[in-house]
Design a protein around this motif. Structure first.
Motif, short mmCIF file in Angstrom:
data_model
loop_
_atom_site.label_atom_id
_atom_site.label_comp_id
_atom_site.label_asym_id
_atom_site.label_seq_id
_atom_site.Cartn_x
_atom_site.Cartn_y
_atom_site.Cartn_z
N MET A 1 -12.39 -10.01 8.77
CA MET A 1 -11.36 -10.38 7.84
C MET A 1 -10.47 -9.19 7.55
O MET A 1 -10.93 -8.08 7.43
CB MET A 1 -11.98 -10.87 6.55
CG MET A 1 -12.67 -12.19 6.67
SD MET A 1 -13.21 -12.74 5.07
CE MET A 1 -14.89 -13.08 5.50
N LYS A 2 -9.21 -9.48 7.40
CA LYS A 2 -8.24 -8.43 7.15
C LYS A 2 -7.98 -8.29 5.65
O LYS A 2 -7.77 -9.28 4.96
CB LYS A 2 -6.95 -8.76 7.88
CG LYS A 2 -5.93 -7.68 7.80
CD LYS A 2 -4.76 -7.95 8.68
CE LYS A 2 -3.71 -6.92 8.35
NZ LYS A 2 -3.07 -6.35 9.44
N THR A 3 -7.99 -7.07 5.16
CA THR A 3 -7.70 -6.84 3.75
C THR A 3 -6.20 -6.80 3.53
O THR A 3 -5.43 -6.40 4.40
CB THR A 3 -8.34 -5.53 3.25
OG1 THR A 3 -7.83 -4.45 4.01
CG2 THR A 3 -9.84 -5.58 3.36
N LYS A 4 -5.82 -7.21 2.34
CA LYS A 4 -4.42 -7.22 1.93
C LYS A 4 -4.28 -6.32 0.71
O LYS A 4 -5.25 -5.93 0.09
CB LYS A 4 -4.01 -8.65 1.56
CG LYS A 4 -4.21 -9.64 2.68
CD LYS A 4 -3.98 -11.04 2.18
CE LYS A 4 -4.35 -12.04 3.25
NZ LYS A 4 -4.32 -13.41 2.76
N ILE A 5 -3.05 -6.01 0.38
CA ILE A 5 -2.77 -5.19 -0.79
C ILE A 5 -2.09 -6.08 -1.82
O ILE A 5 -1.14 -6.79 -1.51
CB ILE A 5 -1.86 -4.00 -0.44
CG1 ILE A 5 -2.44 -3.23 0.73
CG2 ILE A 5 -1.67 -3.10 -1.65
CD1 ILE A 5 -1.45 -2.30 1.38
N PHE A 6 -2.60 -6.03 -3.05
CA PHE A 6 -2.05 -6.85 -4.13
C PHE A 6 -1.59 -5.97 -5.27
O PHE A 6 -2.21 -4.96 -5.58
CB PHE A 6 -3.12 -7.81 -4.66
CG PHE A 6 -3.54 -8.86 -3.68
CD1 PHE A 6 -2.82 -10.03 -3.55
CD2 PHE A 6 -4.65 -8.67 -2.88
CE1 PHE A 6 -3.22 -11.01 -2.66
CE2 PHE A 6 -5.06 -9.63 -1.99
CZ PHE A 6 -4.33 -10.81 -1.88
N ARG A 7 -0.48 -6.37 -5.88
CA ARG A 7 -0.01 -5.73 -7.12
C ARG A 7 -0.25 -6.75 -8.24
O ARG A 7 0.21 -7.88 -8.17
CB ARG A 7 1.47 -5.38 -7.04
CG ARG A 7 1.97 -4.69 -8.32
CD ARG A 7 3.41 -4.22 -8.19
NE ARG A 7 3.45 -3.10 -7.26
CZ ARG A 7 4.42 -2.93 -6.35
NH1 ARG A 7 5.39 -3.80 -6.24
NH2 ARG A 7 4.39 -1.89 -5.55
N VAL A 8 -0.99 -6.30 -9.25
CA VAL A 8 -1.37 -7.18 -10.35
C VAL A 8 -0.74 -6.66 -11.63
O VAL A 8 -0.86 -5.48 -11.96
CB VAL A 8 -2.91 -7.22 -10.52
CG1 VAL A 8 -3.29 -8.18 -11.62
CG2 VAL A 8 -3.59 -7.58 -9.21
N LYS A 9 -0.06 -7.55 -12.34
CA LYS A 9 0.52 -7.22 -13.65
C LYS A 9 -0.09 -8.16 -14.67
O LYS A 9 -0.31 -9.34 -14.39
CB LYS A 9 2.04 -7.40 -13.63
CG LYS A 9 2.74 -6.45 -12.69
CD LYS A 9 4.24 -6.65 -12.73
CE LYS A 9 4.91 -5.71 -11.74
NZ LYS A 9 6.35 -5.83 -11.77
N GLY A 10 -0.38 -7.61 -15.86
CA GLY A 10 -0.97 -8.45 -16.88
C GLY A 10 -1.08 -7.74 -18.21
O GLY A 10 -0.46 -6.69 -18.42
N LYS A 11 -1.89 -8.35 -19.10
CA LYS A 11 -2.05 -7.82 -20.45
C LYS A 11 -3.52 -7.75 -20.80
O LYS A 11 -4.32 -8.59 -20.38
CB LYS A 11 -1.36 -8.74 -21.44
CG LYS A 11 0.12 -8.88 -21.27
CD LYS A 11 0.69 -9.80 -22.33
CE LYS A 11 2.12 -10.13 -22.01
NZ LYS A 11 2.25 -11.42 -21.36
#
Length: 74
Positions: free
Chosen positions: A1-11
């Motif tokens: 499986m290939k890993t991905k890059i995620f940008r997470v914004k939250g509170k």
């Protein structure tokens, strides 16, 4: 499986204030990234899952990464 890059914004809903956060993480799917953040904020900030709100989770390319630690992992 290939890993991905995620940008997470939250509170983070603390007792007396609301803190915003932005993190860049590697994961296979969005749920993996959510679990990493639940674990991190639960252990460091002592917050329950109900007090962590994810506003936006987006997949980004390697060129868009701003975090130097994530960039070195690529």
């Amino acid at each position: 499986m290939k890993t991905k890059i995620f940008r997470v914004k939250g509170k983070l809903l603390d007792v007396d204030k609301v803190k915003t956060f932005t993190r860049e993480l590697k994961g296979i799917k969005e749920d993996d990234v959510k679990e990493q953040l639940y674990s991190e904020f639960g252990s460091k900030q002592k917050l329950n899952r109900t007090r962590i709100v994810f506003d936006e989770i987006t997949e980004i390319t390697a060129d868009e990464v701003t975090n130097p630690i994530v960039r070195d992992l690529l």
